[in-house]
Design a protein around this motif. Structure first.
Motif, PDB file in Angstrom:
ATOM      1  N   HIS A 186       0.845  -1.195   0.000  1.00  0.00           N
ATOM      2  CA  HIS A 186       0.000   0.000   0.000  1.00  0.00           C
ATOM      3  C   HIS A 186       0.883   1.248   0.000  1.00  0.00           C
ATOM      4  O   HIS A 186       0.566   2.256  -0.623  1.00  0.00           O
ATOM      5  CB  HIS A 186      -0.918  -0.017   1.226  1.00  0.00           C
ATOM      6  CG  HIS A 186      -1.777   1.196   1.365  1.00  0.00           C
ATOM      7  ND1 HIS A 186      -2.714   1.559   0.418  1.00  0.00           N
ATOM      8  CD2 HIS A 186      -1.840   2.150   2.320  1.00  0.00           C
ATOM      9  CE1 HIS A 186      -3.309   2.679   0.787  1.00  0.00           C
ATOM     10  NE2 HIS A 186      -2.796   3.055   1.935  1.00  0.00           N
ATOM     11  N   ALA A 187       2.015   1.155   0.700  1.00  0.00           N
ATOM     12  CA  ALA A 187       2.970   2.260   0.767  1.00  0.00           C
ATOM     13  C   ALA A 187       4.345   1.760   0.346  1.00  0.00           C
ATOM     14  O   ALA A 187       4.572   0.562   0.197  1.00  0.00           O
ATOM     15  CB  ALA A 187       3.031   2.821   2.193  1.00  0.00           C
ATOM     16  N   MET A 190       1.111   6.707  -2.346  1.00  0.00           N
ATOM     17  CA  MET A 190       0.581   5.426  -1.897  1.00  0.00           C
ATOM     18  C   MET A 190      -0.251   4.808  -3.020  1.00  0.00           C
ATOM     19  O   MET A 190      -0.714   5.511  -3.923  1.00  0.00           O
ATOM     20  CB  MET A 190      -0.266   5.592  -0.637  1.00  0.00           C
ATOM     21  CG  MET A 190       0.528   5.913   0.611  1.00  0.00           C
ATOM     22  SD  MET A 190      -0.510   5.791   2.079  1.00  0.00           S
ATOM     23  CE  MET A 190       0.702   6.114   3.366  1.00  0.00           C
TER      24      MET A 190
END
Length: 203
Positions: A90-91, A108
């Motif tokens: 996600h990041a 992100m």
């Protein structure tokens, strides 16, 4: 040469919010009516502080010597030679030192963006005997292939990895990693707290 990456959607929405706040602050001051106006100003101040900290401040910055991760209340300076691994979920997670991890706040990859990237990476289907898609130039085709199946976060993660590997191949000595508090964010949050306290205390 400095390069800065951030969430474009968050950045644009934050400036729209600031324009909205500026108009409302002017309206509240020009029509000031005591406690209600003060409470409204405090609420706007608190929300604006949060917008600044989570939407305007976060950025991923490339400089010649290091990767700079500007998160809400801290800034981390990681020399390229100190980066050991980069992973993207996600990041973007940058591993350095002895199992230390810098989690970058921007860009992100949302689940929707990742699903869209995966669809983009699938080979296009042809309908009948004729192609319905426009013919791309060599440059456009190269760009499509470079981003096929990747989100913006994936692409930035690749850039970090490539820079780190390039520096390691030159056998440059790794400088210490620095982590400092973001005094601008702390000051903005403190000002918002003061404004809320004043609105509560003043009758």
């Amino acid at each position: 040469m400095k390069q800065t990456y951030r969430s474009r959607a968050a950045f644009v929405l934050a400036w729209v919010w600031l324009a909205f706040v500026a108009f409302n602050v002017w309206d509240l001051i020009s029509k000031y009516n005591g406690k209600p106006s003060l409470v409204a100003l405090a609420v706007l101040g608190a929300l604006t502080a949060l917008v600044y900290v989570v939407a305007l401040r976060p950025a991923t910055v490339f400089t010649e010597s290091e990767l700079v991760g500007r998160n809400p209340v801290r800034t981390t300076y990681v020399p390229w030679a100190s980066i050991e691994d980069v992973s993207v979920s996600h990041a973007i997670n940058v591993r350095y030192g002895e199992d230390q991890v810098l989690r970058l706040w921007t860009p992100m990859a949302s689940a929707r963006e990742r699903a869209k990237a995966q669809r983009r990476g699938m080979p296009g289907q042809q309908r009948g005997r004729f192609r319905t898609e426009p013919t791309l130039s060599k440059g456009e085709q190269a760009a499509v292939e470079a981003f096929a199946g990747k989100t913006h976060a994936d692409w930035v993660g690749d850039q970090i990895r490539e820079r780190a590997e390039s520096v390691r191949h030159r056998h440059e000595e790794a400088a210490p990693v620095r982590v400092v508090w973001a005094y601008d964010a702390i000051a903005v949050l403190a000002a918002a707290v003061v404004l809320v306290v004043v609105a509560i205390v003043i009758p």
